[in-house]
Design a protein around this motif. Structure first.
Motif, PDB file in Angstrom:
ATOM      1  N   ALA A  91       0.834  -1.211   0.000  1.00 27.53           N
ATOM      2  CA  ALA A  91       0.000   0.000   0.000  1.00 27.53           C
ATOM      3  C   ALA A  91       0.868   1.259   0.000  1.00 27.53           C
ATOM      4  N   LEU A  92       1.937   1.255   0.795  1.00 26.95           N
ATOM      5  CA  LEU A  92       2.781   2.442   0.906  1.00 26.95           C
ATOM      6  C   LEU A  92       3.615   2.685  -0.348  1.00 26.95           C
ATOM      7  N   VAL A  93       3.900   1.633  -1.100  1.00 31.00           N
ATOM      8  CA  VAL A  93       4.630   1.788  -2.361  1.00 31.00           C
ATOM      9  C   VAL A  93       3.736   2.420  -3.425  1.00 31.00           C
ATOM     10  N   ILE A  94       2.477   1.990  -3.479  1.00 26.56           N
ATOM     11  CA  ILE A  94       1.558   2.447  -4.528  1.00 26.56           C
ATOM     12  C   ILE A  94       0.935   3.793  -4.194  1.00 26.56           C
ATOM     13  N   LEU A  95       0.771   4.071  -2.908  1.00 27.46           N
ATOM     14  CA  LEU A  95       0.035   5.261  -2.483  1.00 27.46           C
ATOM     15  C   LEU A  95       0.585   6.573  -3.038  1.00 27.46           C
ATOM     16  N   PRO A  96       1.892   6.834  -2.998  1.00 25.54           N
ATOM     17  CA  PRO A  96       2.382   8.117  -3.530  1.00 25.54           C
ATOM     18  C   PRO A  96       2.037   8.306  -5.004  1.00 25.54           C
ATOM     19  N   VAL A  97       2.140   7.221  -5.777  1.00 27.81           N
ATOM     20  CA  VAL A  97       1.830   7.301  -7.210  1.00 27.81           C
ATOM     21  C   VAL A  97       0.337   7.537  -7.405  1.00 27.81           C
ATOM     22  N   ALA A  98      -0.480   6.846  -6.614  1.00 32.52           N
ATOM     23  CA  ALA A  98      -1.932   6.993  -6.738  1.00 32.52           C
ATOM     24  C   ALA A  98      -2.380   8.402  -6.381  1.00 32.52           C
ATOM     25  N   LEU A  99      -1.826   8.977  -5.328  1.00 34.77           N
ATOM     26  CA  LEU A  99      -2.202  10.340  -4.928  1.00 34.77           C
ATOM     27  C   LEU A  99      -1.772  11.353  -5.984  1.00 34.77           C
ATOM     28  N   GLU A 100      -0.586  11.151  -6.531  1.00 36.86           N
ATOM     29  CA  GLU A 100      -0.102  12.047  -7.581  1.00 36.86           C
ATOM     30  C   GLU A 100      -0.974  11.925  -8.833  1.00 36.86           C
ATOM     31  N   THR A 101      -1.412  10.705  -9.138  1.00 40.75           N
ATOM     32  CA  THR A 101      -2.299  10.483 -10.287  1.00 40.75           C
ATOM     33  C   THR A 101      -3.640  11.170 -10.077  1.00 40.75           C
ATOM     34  N   ALA A 102      -4.186  11.065  -8.862  1.00 43.33           N
ATOM     35  CA  ALA A 102      -5.461  11.724  -8.562  1.00 43.33           C
ATOM     36  C   ALA A 102      -5.341  13.230  -8.715  1.00 43.33           C
ATOM     37  N   ASN A 103      -4.230  13.796  -8.272  1.00 42.28           N
ATOM     38  CA  ASN A 103      -4.025  15.240  -8.414  1.00 42.28           C
ATOM     39  C   ASN A 103      -3.917  15.637  -9.890  1.00 42.28           C
ATOM     40  N   ALA A 104      -3.239  14.781 -10.665  1.00 42.63           N
ATOM     41  CA  ALA A 104      -3.102  15.074 -12.099  1.00 42.63           C
ATOM     42  C   ALA A 104      -4.455  15.021 -12.807  1.00 42.63           C
ATOM     43  N   LEU A 105      -5.342  14.171 -12.321  1.00 44.87           N
ATOM     44  CA  LEU A 105      -6.670  14.035 -12.915  1.00 44.87           C
ATOM     45  C   LEU A 105      -7.673  15.031 -12.326  1.00 44.87           C
ATOM     46  N   ASN A 106      -7.234  15.800 -11.308  1.00 45.25           N
ATOM     47  CA  ASN A 106      -8.109  16.743 -10.606  1.00 45.25           C
ATOM     48  C   ASN A 106      -9.319  16.053  -9.977  1.00 45.25           C
ATOM     49  N   VAL A 107      -9.056  14.884  -9.353  1.00 41.41           N
ATOM     50  CA  VAL A 107     -10.116  14.157  -8.636  1.00 41.41           C
ATOM     51  C   VAL A 107      -9.697  14.015  -7.174  1.00 41.41           C
ATOM     52  N   ASN A 108     -10.594  13.496  -6.369  1.00 41.74           N
ATOM     53  CA  ASN A 108     -10.374  13.381  -4.931  1.00 41.74           C
ATOM     54  C   ASN A 108      -9.303  12.331  -4.625  1.00 41.74           C
ATOM     55  N   PRO A 109      -8.139  12.720  -4.104  1.00 35.42           N
ATOM     56  CA  PRO A 109      -7.079  11.731  -3.811  1.00 35.42           C
ATOM     57  C   PRO A 109      -7.466  10.778  -2.678  1.00 35.42           C
ATOM     58  N   ARG A 110      -8.369  11.212  -1.802  1.00 31.83           N
ATOM     59  CA  ARG A 110      -8.769  10.348  -0.683  1.00 31.83           C
ATOM     60  C   ARG A 110      -9.492   9.100  -1.200  1.00 31.83           C
ATOM     61  N   THR A 111     -10.219   9.234  -2.283  1.00 30.98           N
ATOM     62  CA  THR A 111     -10.896   8.083  -2.882  1.00 30.98           C
ATOM     63  C   THR A 111      -9.885   7.019  -3.266  1.00 30.98           C
ATOM     64  N   PHE A 112      -8.803   7.445  -3.912  1.00 28.48           N
ATOM     65  CA  PHE A 112      -7.752   6.510  -4.317  1.00 28.48           C
ATOM     66  C   PHE A 112      -7.091   5.890  -3.086  1.00 28.48           C
ATOM     67  N   ALA A 113      -6.836   6.709  -2.064  1.00 29.89           N
ATOM     68  CA  ALA A 113      -6.156   6.217  -0.859  1.00 29.89           C
ATOM     69  C   ALA A 113      -6.980   5.152  -0.146  1.00 29.89           C
ATOM     70  N   ILE A 114      -8.286   5.403   0.031  1.00 30.33           N
ATOM     71  CA  ILE A 114      -9.146   4.438   0.720  1.00 30.33           C
ATOM     72  C   ILE A 114      -9.253   3.146  -0.079  1.00 30.33           C
ATOM     73  N   ALA A 115      -9.381   3.269  -1.406  1.00 35.87           N
ATOM     74  CA  ALA A 115      -9.490   2.074  -2.256  1.00 35.87           C
ATOM     75  C   ALA A 115      -8.234   1.212  -2.156  1.00 35.87           C
TER      76      ALA A 115
END
Length: 586
Positions: free
Chosen positions: A506-530
């Motif tokens: 989870a900790l390896v993927i999380l930084p990339v997922a949060l950065e992806t959510a920001n790039a898409l202008n969507v809620n990063p918390r959604t990605f984090a919880i998933a």
């Protein structure tokens, strides 16, 4: 350049985690040193994860869980469940899954599984049913139960801590409970219906000598009067040197286990484990006589000498020791006859076998010594369940402290870390657990892993590796839609939890997922919880420690987990992808 260094270190870490050639905590520290030396992260960033309050919460949960275990309150609950056995296996399975999942919502799932294994094996033998019908569902329930609360698994706490460091609010204590209950409910229904039909019935109720087929490998050897072995100690004689092992001695009407002081006498009958053709080679030269082609079970197991199965549990100091280093004869008065590991029975060169979590050892020993070892933390004896003495006062105090910590922390009356630390201190002060036992209960390797991988997340951001990967993912998958990108991260997390621990994946993927959510202008918390939830629903293989613990006792095969767990994992992933964007809108 820095991106290449970080991604190379990530690849090396994943390979080392998967092969387990080097301990995961050592790998984590090596990565931290490399990142600091290359100046990708500062020393403060490298060690910031270890000073986070979520590390304190994880440690306290381990200690309080151990206190509940030591006071006998968990055994008391399980003892009540065992009584349901007479009312049918379906009711027993249902209640066991519900209770195991409920407890693991607040405790480490590996500990919960270890506590349940012995009573379930005992119940299955009493009812003459296959233990494989109970153990895998119980392990799955304990794993998925961790998705119901913040402290249900260390992964949840690790993700919450990372979110705080990223400038987002921490995950609330019961914030994920709605999704967790649905995930657990689906798992329960699945295992009571479809999964139950796919479970094997391989673990037949039969004598241990038959289960391990050891009679084919044991021979009675008579020591002739003219044998040069007369007068030698048993364990220095040729009968105890590889490829042979001396088990017990029949001397007149006595049948006993030898120790290091036992000398061979003429007319002794020695039960020797080894290949018959090897014994024939030394028969003439050593003044030995092979007594029988088939050894009767009464020679191996008597009123005073018993066979038993020992499960190597997660807290055992025997892990990574060889059988020779463990010195079972001297320390425990036990002889190891065979080892069951992931569906394979090991019989040859046992002294050189390095013990692992989940190994089941077939041992022979004095009945009184075996009885004295019940409740030992080195291993669990898979026999009739005998609950620990219920220390009612201390048990209720510990439970009260635990519940008070949850209440005060979840209502945010005081910080969660402070509430759990206070509960832990009270448990020690009221002598519900000793200080020494408290330190032993903490999974220090896990804390180092989580603290270190949190720093790795900082390295992903500092180097630009997270943004680099995020841009690549967006460019490739954006045409498929945001949900498809979210699904890609969820599936990647599920796959990475096979070679890595759930928290590390989870900790390896999380930084990339949060950065992806920001790039898409969507809620990063959604990605984090998933990602957080998907790290706890990967049931495809038995690599999860809870599954490893039931592998041997249930006599499972690798394919059993793939067959039963794949469908359930797909169902749970689908639920996450549907529910998470609804509760945490994109």
């Amino acid at each position: 350049m820095e991106i290449a260094i970080v991604l190379t270190l990530l690849f090396i870490a994943i390979v080392l985690f998967a092969t387990e050639k080097i301990s995961v905590d050592v790998v984590t520290l090596i990565v931290l040193i490399a990142l600091t030396v290359t100046r990708i992260i500062t020393p403060q960033e490298a060690f910031a994860g270890f000073s986070s309050d979520f590390i304190i919460i994880i440690a306290c949960v381990f200690v309080l869980g151990a206190a509940l275990e030591d006071t006998g309150i968990l055994d008391f609950v399980i003892g009540k469940l065992v009584r349901l056995a007479s009312k049918g296996s379906n009711l027993l399975l249902f209640v066991v899954m519900v209770v195991a999942g409920g407890i693991s919502s607040f405790m480490n799932n590996t500990t919960v599984t270890a506590i349940f294994v012995t009573p379930l094996v005992g119940v299955s033998r009493r009812l003459k049913i296959s233990s494989s019908k109970l153990l895998m569902p119980m392990a799955y329930a304990s794993i998925v139960g961790g998705t119901c609360t913040l402290i249900g698994t260390s992964t949840n706490l690790a993700v919450s801590g990372f979110l705080v460091k990223s400038g987002m609010p921490a995950v609330g204590f019961f914030e994920i409970t709605t999704v967790g209950i649905v995930l657990f409910g689906v798992s329960l229904v699945y295992m009571m219906t479809i999964g139950k039909k796919m479970l094997p019935a391989r673990s037949k109720v039969s004598p241990l000598t038959e289960e391990y087929d050891i009679q084919k490998y044991i021979t009675e050897i008579l020591i002739m009067p003219d044998s040069p072995l007369v007068g030698e100690t048993v364990f220095t004689s040729v009968l105890a040197r590889p490829p042979f092992r001396a088990l017990n001695i029949i001397r007149g009407t006595q049948n006993f286990l030898p120790d290091y002081r036992t000398h061979l006498r003429e007319n002794d009958i020695v039960l020797v484990e080894g290949r018959l053709d090897d014994l024939i080679r030394i028969k003439e030269a050593k003044g030995l006589e092979i007594m029988a082609d088939v050894v009767v079970e009464s020679d191996i197991e008597t009123k005073d000498i018993r066979l038993a199965e020992l499960l190597v549990t997660v807290k055992s100091p025997l892990i990574n020791q060889t059988v020779r280093e463990a010195d079972f004869i001297r320390r425990y008065g036990l002889a190891v006859l065979a080892i069951s590991r992931q569906g394979e029975t090991l019989r040859s060169k046992l002294n050189q076998v390095v013990l692992q979590l989940g190994d089941v050892l077939l041992v022979q020993g004095n009945a009184d010594r075996l009885a004295d070892l019940r409740g030992a933390q080195h291993f669990a004896i898979l026999d009739e369940f005998q609950p620990l003495l219920f220390k009612k006062r201390k048990g209720l105090i510990t439970l009260g402290c635990f519940l008070a910590a949850i209440l005060l922390g979840s209502l945010e009356l005081i910080p969660l870390s402070v509430s759990f630390l206070g509960a832990t201190v009270l448990a020690v002060l009221f002598k519900c657990i000793t200080t020494e036992r408290a330190y032993q209960a903490i999974e220090w390797r896990l804390l180092i892993l989580i603290g270190g991988m949190t720093a790795f997340g900082a390295a992903m951001n500092n180097s630009g590796a997270a943004q680099f990967l995020a841009n690549g993912i967006v460019d490739f998958l954006e045409p498929a839609g945001i949900i498809s990108i979210l699904a890609g991260f969820v599936i990647l997390t599920v796959l990475l939890t096979q070679p890595m621990s759930n928290a590390a994946a989870a900790l390896v993927i999380l930084p990339v997922a949060l950065e992806t959510a920001n790039a898409l202008n969507v809620n990063p918390r959604t990605f984090a919880i998933a990602i957080m939830l998907s790290a706890s629903v990967s049931l495809i293989t038995p690599f999860e420690p809870a599954c490893i613990l039931v592998y041997g006792p249930g006599k499972y095969k690798f394919s059993d987990f793939i067959r039963v767990g794949s469908g359930l994992t797909l169902l749970l992933v689908a639920i996450i992808l549907v529910m998470v964007p609804i509760i945490w809108p994109l």
